[in-house]
Design a protein around this motif. Structure first.
Motif, PDB file in Angstrom:
ATOM      1  N   GLU A   1     -59.178 -18.772  19.552  1.00  0.00           N
ATOM      2  CA  GLU A   1     -59.066 -20.170  19.150  1.00  0.00           C
ATOM      3  C   GLU A   1     -57.743 -20.756  19.629  1.00  0.00           C
ATOM      4  N   GLU A   2     -56.671 -19.996  19.478  1.00  0.00           N
ATOM      5  CA  GLU A   2     -55.365 -20.465  19.929  1.00  0.00           C
ATOM      6  C   GLU A   2     -55.324 -20.560  21.446  1.00  0.00           C
ATOM      7  N   LEU A   3     -56.002 -19.623  22.132  1.00  0.00           N
ATOM      8  CA  LEU A   3     -56.030 -19.650  23.589  1.00  0.00           C
ATOM      9  C   LEU A   3     -56.741 -20.902  24.093  1.00  0.00           C
ATOM     10  N   VAL A   4     -57.856 -21.258  23.466  1.00  0.00           N
ATOM     11  CA  VAL A   4     -58.575 -22.478  23.849  1.00  0.00           C
ATOM     12  C   VAL A   4     -57.702 -23.702  23.607  1.00  0.00           C
ATOM     13  N   ARG A   5     -57.007 -23.708  22.502  1.00  0.00           N
ATOM     14  CA  ARG A   5     -56.119 -24.826  22.199  1.00  0.00           C
ATOM     15  C   ARG A   5     -55.036 -24.958  23.283  1.00  0.00           C
ATOM     16  N   ARG A   6     -54.481 -23.837  23.694  1.00  0.00           N
ATOM     17  CA  ARG A   6     -53.422 -23.858  24.708  1.00  0.00           C
ATOM     18  C   ARG A   6     -53.987 -24.242  26.078  1.00  0.00           C
ATOM     19  N   TRP A   7     -55.201 -23.770  26.372  1.00  0.00           N
ATOM     20  CA  TRP A   7     -55.836 -24.179  27.627  1.00  0.00           C
ATOM     21  C   TRP A   7     -56.012 -25.691  27.657  1.00  0.00           C
ATOM     22  N   GLN A   8     -56.504 -26.248  26.558  1.00  0.00           N
ATOM     23  CA  GLN A   8     -56.730 -27.688  26.524  1.00  0.00           C
ATOM     24  C   GLN A   8     -55.426 -28.460  26.726  1.00  0.00           C
ATOM     25  N   ALA A   9     -54.336 -27.965  26.141  1.00  0.00           N
ATOM     26  CA  ALA A   9     -53.051 -28.656  26.292  1.00  0.00           C
ATOM     27  C   ALA A   9     -52.638 -28.720  27.756  1.00  0.00           C
TER      28      ALA A   9
ATOM     29  N   ALA B   1     -50.316 -26.415  35.226  1.00  0.00           N
ATOM     30  CA  ALA B   1     -49.500 -27.117  34.235  1.00  0.00           C
ATOM     31  C   ALA B   1     -48.761 -26.090  33.382  1.00  0.00           C
ATOM     32  N   VAL B   2     -47.483 -26.281  33.210  1.00  0.00           N
ATOM     33  CA  VAL B   2     -46.665 -25.387  32.394  1.00  0.00           C
ATOM     34  C   VAL B   2     -46.413 -26.047  31.046  1.00  0.00           C
ATOM     35  N   VAL B   3     -46.882 -25.383  29.985  1.00  0.00           N
ATOM     36  CA  VAL B   3     -46.681 -25.866  28.615  1.00  0.00           C
ATOM     37  C   VAL B   3     -46.094 -24.699  27.819  1.00  0.00           C
ATOM     38  N   GLY B   4     -44.801 -24.753  27.574  1.00  0.00           N
ATOM     39  CA  GLY B   4     -44.139 -23.624  26.917  1.00  0.00           C
ATOM     40  C   GLY B   4     -44.215 -22.393  27.795  1.00  0.00           C
ATOM     41  N   GLU B   5     -44.761 -21.311  27.257  1.00  0.00           N
ATOM     42  CA  GLU B   5     -44.899 -20.070  28.017  1.00  0.00           C
ATOM     43  C   GLU B   5     -46.272 -19.931  28.655  1.00  0.00           C
ATOM     44  N   ASP B   6     -47.082 -20.994  28.599  1.00  0.00           N
ATOM     45  CA  ASP B   6     -48.418 -20.974  29.187  1.00  0.00           C
ATOM     46  C   ASP B   6     -48.436 -21.710  30.519  1.00  0.00           C
ATOM     47  N   ALA B   7     -49.220 -21.192  31.449  1.00  0.00           N
ATOM     48  CA  ALA B   7     -49.453 -21.845  32.735  1.00  0.00           C
ATOM     49  C   ALA B   7     -50.957 -21.985  32.916  1.00  0.00           C
ATOM     50  N   VAL B   8     -51.442 -23.218  32.953  1.00  0.00           N
ATOM     51  CA  VAL B   8     -52.878 -23.476  33.000  1.00  0.00           C
ATOM     52  C   VAL B   8     -53.261 -23.933  34.401  1.00  0.00           C
ATOM     53  N   ALA B   9     -54.072 -23.121  35.071  1.00  0.00           N
ATOM     54  CA  ALA B   9     -54.493 -23.426  36.439  1.00  0.00           C
ATOM     55  C   ALA B   9     -55.671 -24.396  36.427  1.00  0.00           C
ATOM     56  N   ASP B  10     -55.723 -25.257  37.433  1.00  0.00           N
ATOM     57  CA  ASP B  10     -56.747 -26.302  37.470  1.00  0.00           C
ATOM     58  C   ASP B  10     -56.965 -26.732  38.921  1.00  0.00           C
ATOM     59  N   ARG B  11     -58.200 -27.092  39.220  1.00  0.00           N
ATOM     60  CA  ARG B  11     -58.561 -27.663  40.520  1.00  0.00           C
ATOM     61  C   ARG B  11     -58.091 -26.787  41.691  1.00  0.00           C
TER      62      ARG B  11
END
Length: 219
Positions: free
Chosen positions: A5-13, A149-159
């Motif tokens: 659940e937290e991972l999905v939340r972070r992905w969305q951010a 996108a870098v949000v805190g310690e998360d890096a979310v890959a896109d496109r």
């Protein structure tokens, strides 16, 4: 389940940062409302923990229907360990489930291998605030690209995209390697993405792991 659940939340951010979607509402009961404002995706309802709390899917369906009857008015996206049950539920609620299969994936950035681009191509990476954009070019034309996108310690890959005429030449891998290297330099430690069937093989070859199936639907 709570971790996912937290991972999905972070992905969305991170996804919102990548797409420039600045208005996100959290109802504190498992649904994130994203005002995307795009022609084919006006509203996005991201359901958290849909397997253990299927009533959240029912509420998201009500929200999606209330958004309007146009095909892109309201979308529902959820991660699941029981894809068939969620599909059945969404269809029973009168929603159109998208046929394309997607997967939620993650990796510790330090585990992704560093790769070099073939000398025929040039690689360009730029940082725009919290968004990293990498492009591979040939004779000045873009043949592969991606963003993270870098949000805190998360890096979310896109496109992450490669021109069909230039596939199977390691371009996607090189773009991902550059994105991860830059994200790590910005302090990110974990990568998150949603993979399509086209990207699944690439990400698995780089060490990314599947966490859950992803299902999307709309009225």
């Amino acid at each position: 389940m709570r971790d996912r659940e937290e991972l999905v939340r972070r992905w969305q951010a991170g996804w919102s940062v990548s797409r420039g979607w600045t208005t996100v509402e959290d109802d504190n009961d498992g649904i994130l409302t994203v005002r995307a404002g795009e022609d084919n995706r006006a509203m996005e309802y991201v359901v958290l923990d849909a397997d253990d709390k299927p009533e959240r899917v029912e509420r998201a369906a009500e929200l999606a229907r209330a958004a309007g009857n146009e095909r892109g008015a309201g979308w529902i996206t959820l991660a699941t360990d029981d894809k068939e049950a969620r599909i059945d539920q969404l269809e029973d609620l009168g929603l159109e489930v998208q046929p394309e299969q997607d997967w939620l994936m993650t990796i510790q950035l330090s585990e992704q291998p560093a790769l070099k681009l073939h000398e025929r191509y040039a690689l360009h990476t730029e940082l725009e605030s919290d968004l990293i954009i990498t492009r591979a070019t040939l004779h000045g034309g873009v043949v592969s690209s991606g963003r993270m996108a870098v949000v805190g310690e998360d890096a979310v890959a896109d496109r992450i995209e490669t021109d069909p005429a230039h596939r199977r030449r390691g371009l996607g891998s090189a773009v991902m390697a550059s994105l991860v290297e830059t994200a790590a330099a910005q302090g990110a430690k974990r990568g998150i993405l949603i993979a399509s069937i086209d990207g699944l093989r690439l990400y698995r070859s780089l060490g990314w792991k599947v966490i859950a199936d992803v299902v999307s639907a709309r009225p």
